[in-house]
Write a protein that holds these residues in place. Sequence first.
Motif, PDB file in Angstrom:
ATOM      1  N   VAL A  35      -3.456  -5.168 -13.790  1.00  0.00           N
ATOM      2  CA  VAL A  35      -4.072  -4.137 -13.169  1.00  0.00           C
ATOM      3  C   VAL A  35      -4.474  -4.180 -11.788  1.00  0.00           C
ATOM      4  O   VAL A  35      -5.394  -5.143 -11.544  1.00  0.00           O
ATOM      5  CB  VAL A  35      -5.317  -3.537 -13.918  1.00  0.00           C
ATOM      6  CG1 VAL A  35      -5.841  -2.054 -13.241  1.00  0.00           C
ATOM      7  CG2 VAL A  35      -5.212  -3.011 -15.247  1.00  0.00           C
ATOM      8  N   GLY A  36      -3.948  -3.589 -10.739  1.00  0.00           N
ATOM      9  CA  GLY A  36      -4.252  -3.738  -9.353  1.00  0.00           C
ATOM     10  C   GLY A  36      -3.945  -2.368  -8.796  1.00  0.00           C
ATOM     11  O   GLY A  36      -3.820  -1.486  -9.313  1.00  0.00           O
ATOM     12  N   PRO A  37      -4.263  -2.691  -7.387  1.00  0.00           N
ATOM     13  CA  PRO A  37      -4.108  -1.432  -6.591  1.00  0.00           C
ATOM     14  C   PRO A  37      -2.909  -0.829  -6.564  1.00  0.00           C
ATOM     15  O   PRO A  37      -1.739  -1.459  -6.828  1.00  0.00           O
ATOM     16  CB  PRO A  37      -4.602  -1.793  -5.007  1.00  0.00           C
ATOM     17  CG  PRO A  37      -4.460  -3.479  -5.370  1.00  0.00           C
ATOM     18  CD  PRO A  37      -4.670  -3.697  -6.550  1.00  0.00           C
ATOM     19  N   PRO A  38      -2.778   0.413  -6.503  1.00  0.00           N
ATOM     20  CA  PRO A  38      -1.245   1.247  -6.150  1.00  0.00           C
ATOM     21  C   PRO A  38      -0.514   0.601  -5.015  1.00  0.00           C
ATOM     22  O   PRO A  38      -1.310  -0.010  -4.169  1.00  0.00           O
ATOM     23  CB  PRO A  38      -1.645   2.736  -6.165  1.00  0.00           C
ATOM     24  CG  PRO A  38      -3.000   2.621  -6.396  1.00  0.00           C
ATOM     25  CD  PRO A  38      -3.846   1.596  -6.302  1.00  0.00           C
ATOM     26  N   MET A  39       0.771   0.701  -5.060  1.00  0.00           N
ATOM     27  CA  MET A  39       1.475   0.230  -3.826  1.00  0.00           C
ATOM     28  C   MET A  39       1.311   1.000  -2.533  1.00  0.00           C
ATOM     29  O   MET A  39       1.052   0.367  -1.501  1.00  0.00           O
ATOM     30  CB  MET A  39       2.987   0.393  -4.230  1.00  0.00           C
ATOM     31  CG  MET A  39       3.844  -0.298  -3.148  1.00  0.00           C
ATOM     32  SD  MET A  39       3.650  -1.774  -2.915  1.00  0.00           S
ATOM     33  CE  MET A  39       5.307  -2.397  -2.964  1.00  0.00           C
ATOM     34  N   GLY A  40       0.832   2.095  -2.598  1.00  0.00           N
ATOM     35  CA  GLY A  40       0.362   3.110  -1.476  1.00  0.00           C
ATOM     36  C   GLY A  40      -0.907   2.334  -0.746  1.00  0.00           C
ATOM     37  O   GLY A  40      -0.955   2.212   0.362  1.00  0.00           O
ATOM     38  N   ILE A  41      -1.806   1.931  -1.500  1.00  0.00           N
ATOM     39  CA  ILE A  41      -3.042   1.281  -1.072  1.00  0.00           C
ATOM     40  C   ILE A  41      -2.466  -0.001  -0.345  1.00  0.00           C
ATOM     41  O   ILE A  41      -2.901  -0.264   0.598  1.00  0.00           O
ATOM     42  CB  ILE A  41      -3.958   0.948  -2.189  1.00  0.00           C
ATOM     43  CG1 ILE A  41      -4.512   2.503  -2.504  1.00  0.00           C
ATOM     44  CG2 ILE A  41      -5.152   0.372  -1.697  1.00  0.00           C
ATOM     45  CD1 ILE A  41      -5.186   3.314  -1.810  1.00  0.00           C
ATOM     46  N   LEU A  42      -1.704  -0.780  -1.150  1.00  0.00           N
ATOM     47  CA  LEU A  42      -1.363  -1.969  -0.365  1.00  0.00           C
ATOM     48  C   LEU A  42      -0.352  -1.924   0.947  1.00  0.00           C
ATOM     49  O   LEU A  42      -0.633  -2.503   1.699  1.00  0.00           O
ATOM     50  CB  LEU A  42      -0.330  -2.828  -1.556  1.00  0.00           C
ATOM     51  CG  LEU A  42      -0.963  -3.220  -2.692  1.00  0.00           C
ATOM     52  CD1 LEU A  42      -0.067  -3.719  -3.743  1.00  0.00           C
ATOM     53  CD2 LEU A  42      -2.197  -4.419  -2.459  1.00  0.00           C
ATOM     54  N   VAL A  43       0.319  -0.637   1.008  1.00  0.00           N
ATOM     55  CA  VAL A  43       0.955  -0.642   2.070  1.00  0.00           C
ATOM     56  C   VAL A  43       0.149   0.010   3.325  1.00  0.00           C
ATOM     57  O   VAL A  43       0.197  -0.504   4.643  1.00  0.00           O
ATOM     58  CB  VAL A  43       2.118   0.669   2.007  1.00  0.00           C
ATOM     59  CG1 VAL A  43       2.624   1.211   3.478  1.00  0.00           C
ATOM     60  CG2 VAL A  43       3.120   0.087   1.044  1.00  0.00           C
ATOM     61  N   ILE A  44      -1.030   0.854   3.005  1.00  0.00           N
ATOM     62  CA  ILE A  44      -2.059   1.173   3.870  1.00  0.00           C
ATOM     63  C   ILE A  44      -2.763  -0.115   4.339  1.00  0.00           C
ATOM     64  O   ILE A  44      -2.993  -0.016   5.676  1.00  0.00           O
ATOM     65  CB  ILE A  44      -3.013   2.215   3.158  1.00  0.00           C
ATOM     66  CG1 ILE A  44      -2.343   3.386   2.960  1.00  0.00           C
ATOM     67  CG2 ILE A  44      -4.112   2.350   4.160  1.00  0.00           C
ATOM     68  CD1 ILE A  44      -2.814   4.574   2.295  1.00  0.00           C
ATOM     69  N   GLY A  45      -3.260  -1.114   3.387  1.00  0.00           N
ATOM     70  CA  GLY A  45      -3.948  -2.149   3.792  1.00  0.00           C
ATOM     71  C   GLY A  45      -3.055  -3.020   4.874  1.00  0.00           C
ATOM     72  O   GLY A  45      -3.709  -3.615   6.067  1.00  0.00           O
ATOM     73  N   SER A  46      -1.602  -3.275   4.783  1.00  0.00           N
ATOM     74  CA  SER A  46      -0.777  -4.120   5.502  1.00  0.00           C
ATOM     75  C   SER A  46      -0.955  -3.536   6.735  1.00  0.00           C
ATOM     76  O   SER A  46      -0.766  -4.012   7.876  1.00  0.00           O
ATOM     77  CB  SER A  46       0.497  -4.423   4.787  1.00  0.00           C
ATOM     78  OG  SER A  46       0.303  -5.155   3.580  1.00  0.00           O
ATOM     79  N   VAL A  47      -0.547  -1.983   6.856  1.00  0.00           N
ATOM     80  CA  VAL A  47      -0.442  -1.307   7.919  1.00  0.00           C
ATOM     81  C   VAL A  47      -1.831  -1.262   8.988  1.00  0.00           C
ATOM     82  O   VAL A  47      -1.582  -1.802  10.041  1.00  0.00           O
ATOM     83  CB  VAL A  47      -0.082   0.198   7.834  1.00  0.00           C
ATOM     84  CG1 VAL A  47      -0.002   0.855   9.321  1.00  0.00           C
ATOM     85  CG2 VAL A  47       1.473   0.184   7.191  1.00  0.00           C
ATOM     86  N   LEU A  48      -2.807  -1.090   8.279  1.00  0.00           N
ATOM     87  CA  LEU A  48      -4.024  -1.125   8.825  1.00  0.00           C
ATOM     88  C   LEU A  48      -4.309  -2.624   9.369  1.00  0.00           C
ATOM     89  O   LEU A  48      -5.101  -2.919  10.381  1.00  0.00           O
ATOM     90  CB  LEU A  48      -5.246  -0.521   8.251  1.00  0.00           C
ATOM     91  CG  LEU A  48      -5.146   0.897   7.997  1.00  0.00           C
ATOM     92  CD1 LEU A  48      -6.283   1.295   6.833  1.00  0.00           C
ATOM     93  CD2 LEU A  48      -5.406   1.718   9.279  1.00  0.00           C
ATOM     94  N   GLY A  49      -3.715  -3.586   8.566  1.00  0.00           N
ATOM     95  CA  GLY A  49      -4.232  -5.083   9.070  1.00  0.00           C
ATOM     96  C   GLY A  49      -3.426  -5.352  10.251  1.00  0.00           C
ATOM     97  O   GLY A  49      -4.020  -5.896  11.344  1.00  0.00           O
ATOM     98  N   VAL A  50      -2.223  -4.789  10.305  1.00  0.00           N
ATOM     99  CA  VAL A  50      -1.560  -5.024  11.805  1.00  0.00           C
ATOM    100  C   VAL A  50      -2.147  -4.397  12.768  1.00  0.00           C
ATOM    101  O   VAL A  50      -2.374  -4.828  14.146  1.00  0.00           O
ATOM    102  CB  VAL A  50      -0.057  -4.630  11.695  1.00  0.00           C
ATOM    103  CG1 VAL A  50       0.718  -4.552  12.917  1.00  0.00           C
ATOM    104  CG2 VAL A  50       0.825  -5.508  10.583  1.00  0.00           C
ATOM    105  N   VAL A  51      -2.441  -3.039  12.784  1.00  0.00           N
ATOM    106  CA  VAL A  51      -3.204  -2.151  13.691  1.00  0.00           C
ATOM    107  C   VAL A  51      -4.411  -2.912  13.918  1.00  0.00           C
ATOM    108  O   VAL A  51      -4.893  -2.924  15.284  1.00  0.00           O
ATOM    109  CB  VAL A  51      -3.373  -0.813  13.086  1.00  0.00           C
ATOM    110  CG1 VAL A  51      -4.382   0.116  14.092  1.00  0.00           C
ATOM    111  CG2 VAL A  51      -1.957   0.089  13.145  1.00  0.00           C
ATOM    112  N   GLY A  52      -5.240  -3.103  13.093  1.00  0.00           N
ATOM    113  CA  GLY A  52      -6.510  -3.801  13.341  1.00  0.00           C
ATOM    114  C   GLY A  52      -6.310  -5.175  14.135  1.00  0.00           C
ATOM    115  O   GLY A  52      -7.185  -5.559  15.119  1.00  0.00           O
ATOM    116  N   LEU A  53      -5.405  -6.081  13.780  1.00  0.00           N
ATOM    117  CA  LEU A  53      -5.100  -7.363  14.427  1.00  0.00           C
ATOM    118  C   LEU A  53      -4.686  -7.073  15.976  1.00  0.00           C
ATOM    119  O   LEU A  53      -5.269  -7.831  16.830  1.00  0.00           O
ATOM    120  CB  LEU A  53      -4.196  -8.146  13.560  1.00  0.00           C
ATOM    121  CG  LEU A  53      -4.081  -9.480  14.224  1.00  0.00           C
ATOM    122  CD1 LEU A  53      -5.289 -10.395  14.152  1.00  0.00           C
ATOM    123  CD2 LEU A  53      -2.946 -10.180  13.447  1.00  0.00           C
ATOM    124  N   VAL A  54      -3.947  -5.959  16.004  1.00  0.00           N
ATOM    125  CA  VAL A  54      -3.299  -5.845  17.513  1.00  0.00           C
ATOM    126  C   VAL A  54      -4.758  -5.400  18.212  1.00  0.00           C
ATOM    127  O   VAL A  54      -4.927  -5.625  19.268  1.00  0.00           O
ATOM    128  CB  VAL A  54      -2.333  -4.796  17.484  1.00  0.00           C
ATOM    129  CG1 VAL A  54      -2.000  -4.289  19.090  1.00  0.00           C
ATOM    130  CG2 VAL A  54      -0.804  -5.408  16.974  1.00  0.00           C
TER     131      VAL A  54
END
Length: 124
Positions: A35-54
């Motif tokens: 059981v893990g987070p839905p794919m949508g949450i994973l995508v949001i986390g990745s996109v926000l990770g890029v935005v936050g890092l920039v």
Amino acid sequence: MNTTSKRQKVGLVLAGIYNATSIPSVMFPESGGEVGPPMGILVIGSVLGVVGLVAVIVAWRTGSRAALRVAAGATIIITLTALPAFFVDVSAGVKLLVGVSVLFTITAVVLMFSPARRPMPVLD
């Protein structure tokens, strides 16, 4: 002019590390019976990770308050997406990891917005 204090730089480093570790989350979807987070949450986390890092990089180089706010916002939202782990049936290790990430986020954000220390006036 870059007026970033040492405390703010430490907070930016913490936020940068946290955001960078969130980027590859989309590459590790739930597998098999896990059981893990839905794919949508994973995508949001990745996109926000890029935005936050920039935003962290921009804030570090320019001292931009707007970039500092974007970095903090991205870091906070990534952490908020993990909070449901406290309310579902997952292992204690996952809950511990989420708790540590909450403390890490609080520490990073507090440091990013801490003001520079002012020198004490010398009394004659």
